[in-house]
Design a protein around this motif. Structure first.
Motif, PDB file in Angstrom:
ATOM      1  N   LEU A 297       0.836  -1.206   0.000  1.00 46.34           N
ATOM      2  CA  LEU A 297       0.000   0.000   0.000  1.00 46.34           C
ATOM      3  C   LEU A 297       0.871   1.256   0.000  1.00 46.34           C
ATOM      4  O   LEU A 297       0.557   2.250  -0.678  1.00 46.34           O
ATOM      5  CB  LEU A 297      -0.921  -0.016   1.218  1.00 46.34           C
ATOM      6  CG  LEU A 297      -1.846   1.190   1.382  1.00 46.34           C
ATOM      7  CD1 LEU A 297      -2.800   1.305   0.200  1.00 46.34           C
ATOM      8  CD2 LEU A 297      -2.620   1.079   2.697  1.00 46.34           C
ATOM      9  N   SER A 298       1.986   1.197   0.730  1.00 45.42           N
ATOM     10  CA  SER A 298       2.929   2.324   0.713  1.00 45.42           C
ATOM     11  C   SER A 298       3.546   2.506  -0.666  1.00 45.42           C
ATOM     12  O   SER A 298       3.732   3.641  -1.133  1.00 45.42           O
ATOM     13  CB  SER A 298       4.031   2.091   1.753  1.00 45.42           C
ATOM     14  OG  SER A 298       3.492   1.922   3.044  1.00 45.42           O
ATOM     15  N   VAL A 299       3.827   1.392  -1.321  1.00 47.08           N
ATOM     16  CA  VAL A 299       4.345   1.476  -2.690  1.00 47.08           C
ATOM     17  C   VAL A 299       3.316   2.103  -3.620  1.00 47.08           C
ATOM     18  O   VAL A 299       3.650   2.897  -4.517  1.00 47.08           O
ATOM     19  CB  VAL A 299       4.768   0.077  -3.181  1.00 47.08           C
ATOM     20  CG1 VAL A 299       5.216   0.135  -4.640  1.00 47.08           C
ATOM     21  CG2 VAL A 299       5.889  -0.481  -2.307  1.00 47.08           C
ATOM     22  N   SER A 300       2.051   1.798  -3.402  1.00 41.68           N
ATOM     23  CA  SER A 300       0.985   2.397  -4.221  1.00 41.68           C
ATOM     24  C   SER A 300       0.926   3.903  -4.028  1.00 41.68           C
ATOM     25  O   SER A 300       0.758   4.663  -4.992  1.00 41.68           O
ATOM     26  CB  SER A 300      -0.361   1.769  -3.871  1.00 41.68           C
ATOM     27  OG  SER A 300      -0.344   0.375  -4.059  1.00 41.68           O
ATOM     28  N   PHE A 301       1.076   4.350  -2.782  1.00 42.60           N
ATOM     29  CA  PHE A 301       1.101   5.795  -2.517  1.00 42.60           C
ATOM     30  C   PHE A 301       2.281   6.463  -3.222  1.00 42.60           C
ATOM     31  O   PHE A 301       2.140   7.565  -3.784  1.00 42.60           O
ATOM     32  CB  PHE A 301       1.166   6.068  -1.018  1.00 42.60           C
ATOM     33  CG  PHE A 301      -0.150   5.976  -0.319  1.00 42.60           C
ATOM     34  CD1 PHE A 301      -1.188   6.832  -0.650  1.00 42.60           C
ATOM     35  CD2 PHE A 301      -0.358   5.038   0.675  1.00 42.60           C
ATOM     36  CE1 PHE A 301      -2.408   6.760  -0.005  1.00 42.60           C
ATOM     37  CE2 PHE A 301      -1.580   4.956   1.325  1.00 42.60           C
ATOM     38  CZ  PHE A 301      -2.607   5.811   0.986  1.00 42.60           C
ATOM     39  N   LEU A 302       3.433   5.831  -3.209  1.00 43.35           N
ATOM     40  CA  LEU A 302       4.608   6.408  -3.866  1.00 43.35           C
ATOM     41  C   LEU A 302       4.420   6.488  -5.377  1.00 43.35           C
ATOM     42  O   LEU A 302       4.782   7.487  -6.008  1.00 43.35           O
ATOM     43  CB  LEU A 302       5.852   5.588  -3.522  1.00 43.35           C
ATOM     44  CG  LEU A 302       6.359   5.695  -2.078  1.00 43.35           C
ATOM     45  CD1 LEU A 302       7.556   4.772  -1.871  1.00 43.35           C
ATOM     46  CD2 LEU A 302       6.731   7.135  -1.738  1.00 43.35           C
ATOM     47  N   LEU A 303       3.858   5.448  -5.971  1.00 44.87           N
ATOM     48  CA  LEU A 303       3.611   5.473  -7.416  1.00 44.87           C
ATOM     49  C   LEU A 303       2.584   6.535  -7.783  1.00 44.87           C
ATOM     50  O   LEU A 303       2.733   7.241  -8.794  1.00 44.87           O
ATOM     51  CB  LEU A 303       3.147   4.097  -7.888  1.00 44.87           C
ATOM     52  CG  LEU A 303       4.202   2.991  -7.911  1.00 44.87           C
ATOM     53  CD1 LEU A 303       3.576   1.664  -8.334  1.00 44.87           C
ATOM     54  CD2 LEU A 303       5.351   3.355  -8.843  1.00 44.87           C
ATOM     55  N   PHE A 304       1.556   6.648  -6.970  1.00 43.72           N
ATOM     56  CA  PHE A 304       0.538   7.671  -7.241  1.00 43.72           C
ATOM     57  C   PHE A 304       1.125   9.067  -7.078  1.00 43.72           C
ATOM     58  O   PHE A 304       0.812   9.983  -7.850  1.00 43.72           O
ATOM     59  CB  PHE A 304      -0.646   7.476  -6.302  1.00 43.72           C
ATOM     60  CG  PHE A 304      -1.874   8.226  -6.710  1.00 43.72           C
ATOM     61  CD1 PHE A 304      -2.730   7.712  -7.668  1.00 43.72           C
ATOM     62  CD2 PHE A 304      -2.174   9.457  -6.142  1.00 43.72           C
ATOM     63  CE1 PHE A 304      -3.870   8.407  -8.054  1.00 43.72           C
ATOM     64  CE2 PHE A 304      -3.304  10.160  -6.523  1.00 43.72           C
ATOM     65  CZ  PHE A 304      -4.158   9.632  -7.484  1.00 43.72           C
ATOM     66  N   PHE A 305       1.968   9.246  -6.069  1.00 45.75           N
ATOM     67  CA  PHE A 305       2.640  10.535  -5.888  1.00 45.75           C
ATOM     68  C   PHE A 305       3.530  10.862  -7.071  1.00 45.75           C
ATOM     69  O   PHE A 305       3.548  12.005  -7.546  1.00 45.75           O
ATOM     70  CB  PHE A 305       3.470  10.518  -4.602  1.00 45.75           C
ATOM     71  CG  PHE A 305       4.486  11.627  -4.525  1.00 45.75           C
ATOM     72  CD1 PHE A 305       4.095  12.928  -4.293  1.00 45.75           C
ATOM     73  CD2 PHE A 305       5.834  11.358  -4.709  1.00 45.75           C
ATOM     74  CE1 PHE A 305       5.034  13.957  -4.238  1.00 45.75           C
ATOM     75  CE2 PHE A 305       6.769  12.369  -4.652  1.00 45.75           C
ATOM     76  CZ  PHE A 305       6.375  13.676  -4.415  1.00 45.75           C
ATOM     77  N   TYR A 306       4.253   9.888  -7.585  1.00 43.27           N
ATOM     78  CA  TYR A 306       5.136  10.130  -8.726  1.00 43.27           C
ATOM     79  C   TYR A 306       4.333  10.538  -9.965  1.00 43.27           C
ATOM     80  O   TYR A 306       4.689  11.498 -10.662  1.00 43.27           O
ATOM     81  CB  TYR A 306       5.947   8.869  -9.015  1.00 43.27           C
ATOM     82  CG  TYR A 306       6.787   8.952 -10.275  1.00 43.27           C
ATOM     83  CD1 TYR A 306       7.951   9.711 -10.305  1.00 43.27           C
ATOM     84  CD2 TYR A 306       6.395   8.287 -11.436  1.00 43.27           C
ATOM     85  CE1 TYR A 306       8.711   9.796 -11.460  1.00 43.27           C
ATOM     86  CE2 TYR A 306       7.150   8.369 -12.591  1.00 43.27           C
ATOM     87  CZ  TYR A 306       8.304   9.130 -12.595  1.00 43.27           C
ATOM     88  OH  TYR A 306       9.053   9.211 -13.745  1.00 43.27           O
ATOM     89  N   ALA A 307       3.245   9.824 -10.228  1.00 45.04           N
ATOM     90  CA  ALA A 307       2.423  10.158 -11.394  1.00 45.04           C
ATOM     91  C   ALA A 307       1.789  11.538 -11.249  1.00 45.04           C
ATOM     92  O   ALA A 307       1.772  12.337 -12.209  1.00 45.04           O
ATOM     93  CB  ALA A 307       1.348   9.092 -11.590  1.00 45.04           C
ATOM     94  N   TYR A 308       1.280  11.846 -10.064  1.00 43.44           N
ATOM     95  CA  TYR A 308       0.657  13.156  -9.837  1.00 43.44           C
ATOM     96  C   TYR A 308       1.685  14.278  -9.920  1.00 43.44           C
ATOM     97  O   TYR A 308       1.409  15.347 -10.485  1.00 43.44           O
ATOM     98  CB  TYR A 308      -0.033  13.162  -8.475  1.00 43.44           C
ATOM     99  CG  TYR A 308      -0.768  14.437  -8.165  1.00 43.44           C
ATOM    100  CD1 TYR A 308      -2.006  14.702  -8.739  1.00 43.44           C
ATOM    101  CD2 TYR A 308      -0.225  15.384  -7.297  1.00 43.44           C
ATOM    102  CE1 TYR A 308      -2.680  15.877  -8.467  1.00 43.44           C
ATOM    103  CE2 TYR A 308      -0.898  16.561  -7.013  1.00 43.44           C
ATOM    104  CZ  TYR A 308      -2.116  16.794  -7.603  1.00 43.44           C
ATOM    105  OH  TYR A 308      -2.780  17.964  -7.335  1.00 43.44           O
ATOM    106  N   PHE A 309       2.866  14.049  -9.381  1.00 44.46           N
ATOM    107  CA  PHE A 309       3.922  15.062  -9.436  1.00 44.46           C
ATOM    108  C   PHE A 309       4.343  15.340 -10.871  1.00 44.46           C
ATOM    109  O   PHE A 309       4.533  16.506 -11.262  1.00 44.46           O
ATOM    110  CB  PHE A 309       5.121  14.603  -8.611  1.00 44.46           C
ATOM    111  CG  PHE A 309       6.323  15.504  -8.734  1.00 44.46           C
ATOM    112  CD1 PHE A 309       6.369  16.706  -8.057  1.00 44.46           C
ATOM    113  CD2 PHE A 309       7.401  15.145  -9.532  1.00 44.46           C
ATOM    114  CE1 PHE A 309       7.465  17.550  -8.174  1.00 44.46           C
ATOM    115  CE2 PHE A 309       8.493  15.982  -9.652  1.00 44.46           C
ATOM    116  CZ  PHE A 309       8.527  17.184  -8.972  1.00 44.46           C
TER     117      PHE A 309
END
Length: 260
Positions: free
Chosen positions: A143-155
């Motif tokens: 789930l933490s990895v999902s947050f990081l991937l979503f943050f990268y895409a949004y950034f």
């Protein structure tokens, strides 16, 4: 030859559901406008999540990992249904440049389900089970990895939008606030016509002053066009023009200079 296992049957049935549901949704939206949506893709996600949650595996740990994966798909489908209802009823504007905060939730659950699906392979599940990590810790980890991937895409999307806005601002033409006034073709034609009407008409459009027109000279200076105190620049210019054989349109006669 071995017969199909329950895994083969479940995977094949999922493929059939996606094909049939996608065909139905595509046909219903063949003439849809930009604001119209279909709920059937979200319903397909919900049924796929239910099938994944009930997907029996060789180990209890792997079965629980698939349950979390299916739960993520169910949540993605349900939140997408809610988003479509909000869009179609006008509670969320589809023309807004910035999405509504609720619209990020279905996308995040889809991202999380993808990470859970990649983490549910047999090798990684066996390695995690041998390390003694429970399903809760493992689920929170990806789930933490999902947050990081979503943050990268949004950034990256925000960075692209900001750089594009700066580039458009730098390439923008000067406006009236910068002291620049633009005119249309019709306005320019009107100004040219006004200037042309204010200039006295001559026989040749290239001649500003007609050197052969002696009537104005005679009326202004009397008989002969010149008096004793007038320097005859007109006669000199006519004589020079006759001697070199130039065109009348190439000469501009300065007229007579009157001295006191």
């Amino acid at each position: 030859a071995h017969g199909w296992s329950h895994k083969d049957l479940q995977h094949t049935s999922l493929g059939v559901i996606w094909f049939c549901g996608g065909l139905l949704s595509t046909y219903m939206l063949r003439r849809a406008g930009p604001r119209q949506r279909s709920l059937f893709p979200s319903i397909i996600l919900v049924f796929t999540g239910c099938a994944m949650a009930a997907h029996e595996q060789s180990s209890e740990f792997s079965t629980r990992v698939h349950f979390v994966f299916g739960l993520s798909l169910v949540l993605a489908g349900l939140t997408r249904c809610v988003e479509i209802m909000l869009l179609t009823t006008g509670l969320i504007s589809a023309d807004s440049k910035e999405p509504n905060p609720f619209q990020y939730i279905p996308v995040f659950f889809l991202c999380h389900s993808g990470v859970a699906f990649m983490a549910a392979n047999a090798e990684s599940v066996a390695a995690i089970a041998n390390m003694g990590i429970d399903i809760g810790t493992f689920s929170l980890g990806y789930l933490s990895v999902s947050f990081l991937l979503f943050f990268y895409a949004y950034f990256m999307m925000q960075l692209y939008a900001e750089l594009g806005a700066r580039s458009d601002k730098d390439m923008a033409l000067p406006t009236a606030s910068d002291g620049m006034v633009y005119q249309t073709v019709g306005q320019q034609d009107a100004e040219v016509s006004a200037v042309a009407d204010s200039i006295p008409a001559h026989g040749d459009s290239h001649v500003l002053f007609d050197a052969n027109d002696d009537d104005d000279d005679d009326s202004e200076y009397g008989n002969g066009g010149h008096d004793a105190q007038t320097l005859g620049f007109g006669a000199s210019a006519r004589h020079a023009r006759a001697s070199r054989g130039s065109r009348p349109s190439d000469d501009i006669e300065l007229g007579s200079l009157h001295t006191n």
